[in-house]
Design a protein around this motif. Structure first.
Motif, PDB file in Angstrom:
ATOM      1  N   LEU A  27       0.728  -1.183  -0.003  1.00  0.00           N
ATOM      2  CA  LEU A  27       0.182   0.184   0.066  1.00  0.00           C
ATOM      3  C   LEU A  27       0.749   1.478  -0.054  1.00  0.00           C
ATOM      4  CD1 LEU A  27      -3.265  -0.138  -0.089  1.00  0.00           C
ATOM      5  CD2 LEU A  27      -3.279   0.276   2.394  1.00  0.00           C
ATOM      6  N   ARG A  28       2.136   1.184   0.506  1.00  0.00           N
ATOM      7  CA  ARG A  28       2.736   2.225   0.302  1.00  0.00           C
ATOM      8  C   ARG A  28       3.803   2.361  -0.707  1.00  0.00           C
ATOM      9  NH1 ARG A  28       4.989   4.043   5.289  1.00  0.00           N
ATOM     10  NH2 ARG A  28       6.964   3.807   4.522  1.00  0.00           N
ATOM     11  N   GLU A  29       3.882   1.493  -1.715  1.00  0.00           N
ATOM     12  CA  GLU A  29       4.491   1.439  -2.972  1.00  0.00           C
ATOM     13  C   GLU A  29       3.855   2.346  -3.976  1.00  0.00           C
ATOM     14  OE1 GLU A  29       6.802  -0.627  -3.542  1.00  0.00           O
ATOM     15  OE2 GLU A  29       6.846  -2.085  -1.855  1.00  0.00           O
ATOM     16  N   LYS A  30       4.660   3.118  -4.561  1.00  0.00           N
ATOM     17  CA  LYS A  30       4.099   4.170  -5.413  1.00  0.00           C
ATOM     18  C   LYS A  30       3.469   3.561  -6.737  1.00  0.00           C
ATOM     19  CE  LYS A  30       7.808   7.514  -4.816  1.00  0.00           C
ATOM     20  NZ  LYS A  30       9.224   7.645  -4.789  1.00  0.00           N
ATOM     21  N   ILE A  31       4.009   2.323  -6.990  1.00  0.00           N
ATOM     22  CA  ILE A  31       3.539   1.417  -8.138  1.00  0.00           C
ATOM     23  C   ILE A  31       1.852   1.501  -8.039  1.00  0.00           C
ATOM     24  CG2 ILE A  31       3.237  -0.826  -7.443  1.00  0.00           C
ATOM     25  CD1 ILE A  31       5.226  -1.666  -9.226  1.00  0.00           C
ATOM     26  N   LEU A  32       1.177   1.333  -6.922  1.00  0.00           N
ATOM     27  CA  LEU A  32      -0.160   1.189  -6.706  1.00  0.00           C
ATOM     28  C   LEU A  32      -0.759   2.452  -7.332  1.00  0.00           C
ATOM     29  CD1 LEU A  32      -2.555  -0.534  -5.760  1.00  0.00           C
ATOM     30  CD2 LEU A  32      -1.866   0.520  -3.364  1.00  0.00           C
ATOM     31  N   TYR A  33      -0.167   3.631  -6.841  1.00  0.00           N
ATOM     32  CA  TYR A  33      -0.829   5.046  -7.140  1.00  0.00           C
ATOM     33  C   TYR A  33      -0.519   5.374  -8.840  1.00  0.00           C
ATOM     34  CZ  TYR A  33      -1.196   4.447  -2.276  1.00  0.00           C
ATOM     35  OH  TYR A  33      -1.496   4.162  -1.109  1.00  0.00           O
ATOM     36  N   ILE A  34       0.553   4.829  -8.949  1.00  0.00           N
ATOM     37  CA  ILE A  34       1.013   5.259 -10.637  1.00  0.00           C
ATOM     38  C   ILE A  34      -0.052   4.256 -11.511  1.00  0.00           C
ATOM     39  CG2 ILE A  34       2.632   4.837 -12.571  1.00  0.00           C
ATOM     40  CD1 ILE A  34       5.034   5.324 -10.161  1.00  0.00           C
ATOM     41  N   THR A  35      -0.278   3.241 -11.163  1.00  0.00           N
ATOM     42  CA  THR A  35      -1.255   2.600 -11.834  1.00  0.00           C
ATOM     43  C   THR A  35      -2.894   3.010 -11.639  1.00  0.00           C
ATOM     44  OG1 THR A  35       0.153   0.591 -11.136  1.00  0.00           O
ATOM     45  CG2 THR A  35      -2.180  -0.207 -12.286  1.00  0.00           C
ATOM     46  N   LEU A  36      -3.134   3.573 -10.652  1.00  0.00           N
ATOM     47  CA  LEU A  36      -4.426   3.878 -10.440  1.00  0.00           C
ATOM     48  C   LEU A  36      -4.336   5.332 -11.238  1.00  0.00           C
ATOM     49  CD1 LEU A  36      -5.255   3.632  -6.654  1.00  0.00           C
ATOM     50  CD2 LEU A  36      -6.814   2.812  -8.443  1.00  0.00           C
ATOM     51  N   MET A  37      -3.470   6.161 -11.197  1.00  0.00           N
ATOM     52  CA  MET A  37      -3.357   7.274 -12.084  1.00  0.00           C
ATOM     53  C   MET A  37      -3.574   7.211 -13.611  1.00  0.00           C
ATOM     54  SD  MET A  37      -0.732   9.738  -9.828  1.00  0.00           S
ATOM     55  CE  MET A  37      -0.363  10.730 -11.202  1.00  0.00           C
ATOM     56  N   MET A  38      -2.483   5.956 -13.857  1.00  0.00           N
ATOM     57  CA  MET A  38      -2.634   5.699 -15.474  1.00  0.00           C
ATOM     58  C   MET A  38      -4.134   5.238 -15.882  1.00  0.00           C
ATOM     59  SD  MET A  38      -0.579   2.649 -16.905  1.00  0.00           S
ATOM     60  CE  MET A  38      -2.012   1.393 -16.698  1.00  0.00           C
ATOM     61  N   THR A  39      -4.789   4.740 -14.754  1.00  0.00           N
ATOM     62  CA  THR A  39      -6.047   4.015 -15.237  1.00  0.00           C
ATOM     63  C   THR A  39      -7.046   5.027 -15.425  1.00  0.00           C
ATOM     64  OG1 THR A  39      -5.473   2.133 -14.135  1.00  0.00           O
ATOM     65  CG2 THR A  39      -7.821   2.236 -14.656  1.00  0.00           C
ATOM     66  N   ALA A  40      -6.994   6.182 -14.321  1.00  0.00           N
ATOM     67  CA  ALA A  40      -7.982   7.362 -14.655  1.00  0.00           C
ATOM     68  C   ALA A  40      -7.707   8.147 -15.705  1.00  0.00           C
ATOM     69  CB  ALA A  40      -7.478   8.237 -13.337  1.00  0.00           C
ATOM     70  N   LEU A  41      -6.430   8.257 -16.222  1.00  0.00           N
ATOM     71  CA  LEU A  41      -5.991   8.820 -17.415  1.00  0.00           C
ATOM     72  C   LEU A  41      -6.718   8.277 -18.545  1.00  0.00           C
ATOM     73  CD1 LEU A  41      -4.255  11.454 -18.326  1.00  0.00           C
ATOM     74  CD2 LEU A  41      -2.713   9.652 -18.891  1.00  0.00           C
ATOM     75  N   LEU A  42      -6.542   6.865 -18.565  1.00  0.00           N
ATOM     76  CA  LEU A  42      -7.165   6.109 -19.972  1.00  0.00           C
ATOM     77  C   LEU A  42      -8.736   6.188 -19.851  1.00  0.00           C
ATOM     78  CD1 LEU A  42      -5.339   2.799 -19.798  1.00  0.00           C
ATOM     79  CD2 LEU A  42      -5.503   4.319 -21.686  1.00  0.00           C
ATOM     80  N   MET A  43      -9.243   6.264 -18.726  1.00  0.00           N
ATOM     81  CA  MET A  43     -10.750   6.639 -18.559  1.00  0.00           C
ATOM     82  C   MET A  43     -10.986   7.586 -18.904  1.00  0.00           C
ATOM     83  SD  MET A  43     -12.091   4.503 -15.152  1.00  0.00           S
ATOM     84  CE  MET A  43     -11.744   2.884 -14.934  1.00  0.00           C
ATOM     85  N   PHE A  44     -10.294   8.919 -18.652  1.00  0.00           N
ATOM     86  CA  PHE A  44     -10.588  10.033 -19.245  1.00  0.00           C
ATOM     87  C   PHE A  44     -10.284  10.387 -20.511  1.00  0.00           C
ATOM     88  CE2 PHE A  44      -9.137  14.359 -20.100  1.00  0.00           C
ATOM     89  CZ  PHE A  44     -10.175  15.332 -19.631  1.00  0.00           C
ATOM     90  N   LEU A  45      -9.346   9.579 -21.068  1.00  0.00           N
ATOM     91  CA  LEU A  45      -9.250   9.770 -22.522  1.00  0.00           C
ATOM     92  C   LEU A  45     -10.283   8.968 -23.385  1.00  0.00           C
ATOM     93  CD1 LEU A  45      -5.267   8.674 -22.805  1.00  0.00           C
ATOM     94  CD2 LEU A  45      -6.757  10.780 -23.619  1.00  0.00           C
TER      95      LEU A  45
END
Lengths: 271, 313
Positions: A27-45
């Motif tokens: 939960l403290r890994e950046k990887i989780l948040y990067i993945t979430l942000m990437m997905t949000a970006l894709l959804m926005f696209l």
């Protein structure tokens, strides 16, 4: 003290305890948040792209959103599972744990349970975001796309990510994180094209090549079981038996891979 | 080994071979290692970096099985769960899950040891107090200093009340005060009746707190046994201080070595008991006033050096 017949600490508290620590560590890994942000970006696209279409723009959002959840869940499973055991060995955290009266199998299953919890959390967040975006963009009311097929499709993506996590953790028992990520990505790509490989096996004239290709389809997971994209896009009904088969397939394949992972981690030398 | 105490650890004829390189060439890192650790002793395991200390410790705590030979703890093979229940272990340069607080960290390892919730609630405050970490129990481990990490590491090792405490280089990387604190902690744990096995390449650390010691070099045990017994095998020297005789006259006495003029007289070293008697007789004959005669106890460092060179051993 809790002691089993073999002198080991009973499995349930051990697995839960390791899963809890692993969950909060990831939960403290950046990887989780990067993945979430990437997905949000894709959804926005997807949302933005849908504005360019006059006919059924909601289908663009459906496709983009489902693909985004698929990619996000798969990347997360591949990335976090791929370094779990290797990092424990490198940091020697595994040493202090394995000196306790626990088996290496219990440790590995605890790590896997922690990864599963992270995947479930990620899946809940992404699915909730997806459903909200779908509702906001729907022209004919919020409930138009919220039919059973969509939820089955989302659910099966979670089971697909569990399969990938099992493969990833197996690979992490004997190889480096980078190699594990590459091989696991190969599993994902091949697993999503199993029917193409079978078709190739039928078309090829060479018996040896055909046999090898068919053999591969038995080794690699058939991730096509978890893909309901077409049904979702066209609002087709789901065959419940097929979905249940996919869930059972996920459970059995993951169990077999985890069994191999346990055997592998038992053989692993700790430096 | 001490004759009065039964061994808690029995390492018998252990060889360890690793496979290294592309062709998996066998490399033997331990050669016929034979050690017995008496119960309730503080056992120092001394050797240079790369001598095989950590490998032997990994065999002792059951993290790996020896290629040949046996390692037993409390009569059980070290790789079995029964043996591991008796062991508390702190590895060298440990990395802990730094998002956990000290208390959560102990709960985690306590659970793995099979402790129930009530046992943990009862035991954790005691252990934190023993290692002097009560005030930091709710602080995340990433905020701990090196010394605090060593202390909490020792706390997890003693949490389940093991008979044997195995510490791999516990004082490595600590400042002098930190080293002293860990030494005192090891001694207090020993006074509670625990057997402590710890490795070090720093000789004074071992000399200060151990009652048994083993010396390892290039995977071979050079010496093993009570520290007093080992040192008595070393060279015995005596320091004689005297006045009333000039240095030039003193140099004529052939038994006297390393003659030094001091403000209060002259000091010299003699290298055997017979030489001491002869030197004293000669000095008295020359009218010297003897200030003191003091035996010089050889240090473990001297002994280690001489054993490595194949000298006195």
């Amino acid at each position: 003290m809790n002691v089993s017949r073999r002198g080991l600490t009973p499995s349930l508290p051990v697995i839960l305890s390791i899963a809890r620590v692993s969950f909060f560590e990831i939960l403290r890994e950046k990887i989780l948040y990067i993945t979430l942000m990437m997905t949000a970006l894709l959804m926005f696209l997807g949302f933005a792209a849908s504005r360019l279409f006059f006919i059924r723009p909601d289908r663009v959002i459906l496709d983009f959103g489902l693909s985004a959840v698929n990619i996000s869940m798969s990347i997360l499973a591949i990335l976090i599972a791929g370094y779990q055991i290797g990092r424990e060995v490198d940091r020697r955290t595994i040493h202090i744990a394995l000196v306790r009266p626990i088996s290496r199998g219990q440790f590995l299953l605890g790590k896997f349970a922690g990864i599963k919890c992270i995947l479930i959390l990620n899946w809940l967040l992404l699915s909730a975001g997806y459903v909200v975006i779908l509702g906001l963009s729907s022209h004919e009311g919020f409930t138009e796309h919220l039919h059973a097929t969509l939820f089955w499709a989302l659910g099966l993506l979670l089971f697909q990510s569990v399969v990938l996590a099992a493969v990833g953790i197996f690979l992490s028992t004997f190889t480096t994180a980078a190699l594990s990520w590459m091989i696991c990505t190969g599993f994902y790509l091949i697993g999503n094209n199993i029917s193409q490989i079978r078709l190739l096996a039928i078309k090829t004239k060479n018996v040896f090549v055909a046999g090898s290709l068919n053999g591969l389809t038995w080794i690699f997971p058939n991730l096509e079981h978890f893909s309901l994209g077409t049904q979702v896009t066209y609002g087709l009904p789901i065959v419940t038996e097929a979905a249940v088969t996919a869930i059972v397939y996920s459970a059995v394949y993951s169990a077999l891979v985890l069994l191999l992972a346990v055997l592998s981690v038992q053989k692993r030398e700790l430096n | 080994m001490s004759a009065t105490r039964k061994p808690l650890v029995e390492i018998h004829a252990v060889d360890q071979i690793f496979r290294a390189g592309f062709w998996l060439k066998p490399v033997q890192v331990l050669h016929h290692v034979q050690i017995q650790v008496p119960e309730k002793s503080v056992f120092g395991f001394l050797g240079a970096n790369g001598a095989g200390k950590t490998t032997l410790i990994q065999l002792l705590v059951g993290l790996r099985a020896p290629t040949r030979g046996t390692v037993k703890v409390g009569g059980h093979l070290a790789t079995t769960a029964k043996a591991r229940r008796k062991i508390g272990y702190l590895p060298e340069r440990p990395y802990f899950y730094d998002h956990l607080t000290g208390e959560d960290f102990l709960k985690y390892f306590g659970t793995l040891s099979g402790m129930t919730r009530n046992q943990l609630l009862d035991r954790i405050p005691t252990v934190l107090s023993t290692v002097g970490m009560t005030a930091a129990k709710n602080v995340e481990l990433r905020r701990y200093s090196k010394g605090m990490l060593q202390r909490i590491g020792i706390a997890q090792a003693i949490l389940h009340e093991p008979e044997l405490l195995v510490l791999d280089e516990p004082m490595s990387g600590l400042d002098p005060i930190g080293r002293k604190e860990i030494r005192e902690l090891i001694l207090s744990l020993s006074q509670e009746g625990r057997t402590v096995f710890f490795s070090s390449h720093v000789i004074p650390d071992v000399e200060a707190i151990c009652d048994e010691v083993a010396l390892i070099d290039q995977g071979r045990i050079l010496q093993s046994g009570p520290i007093g017994g080992l040192l008595s095998k070393g060279p015995i020297q005596t320091e004689i201080a005297f006045s009333g005789v000039t240095a030039a006259n003193a140099k004529k006495i052939e038994e006297l070595m390393r003659i030094q003029e001091m403000p209060d007289g002259i000091r010299a070293i003699v290298t055997s008991q017979v030489s001491a008697n002869d030197a004293l007789s000669s000095l008295i004959k020359k009218g010297a006033r003897i200030l003191w005669v003091s035996p010089i106890r050889p240090s473990l460092e001297d002994f280690f050096k001489s054993t490595k060179e194949g000298g006195s051993a």
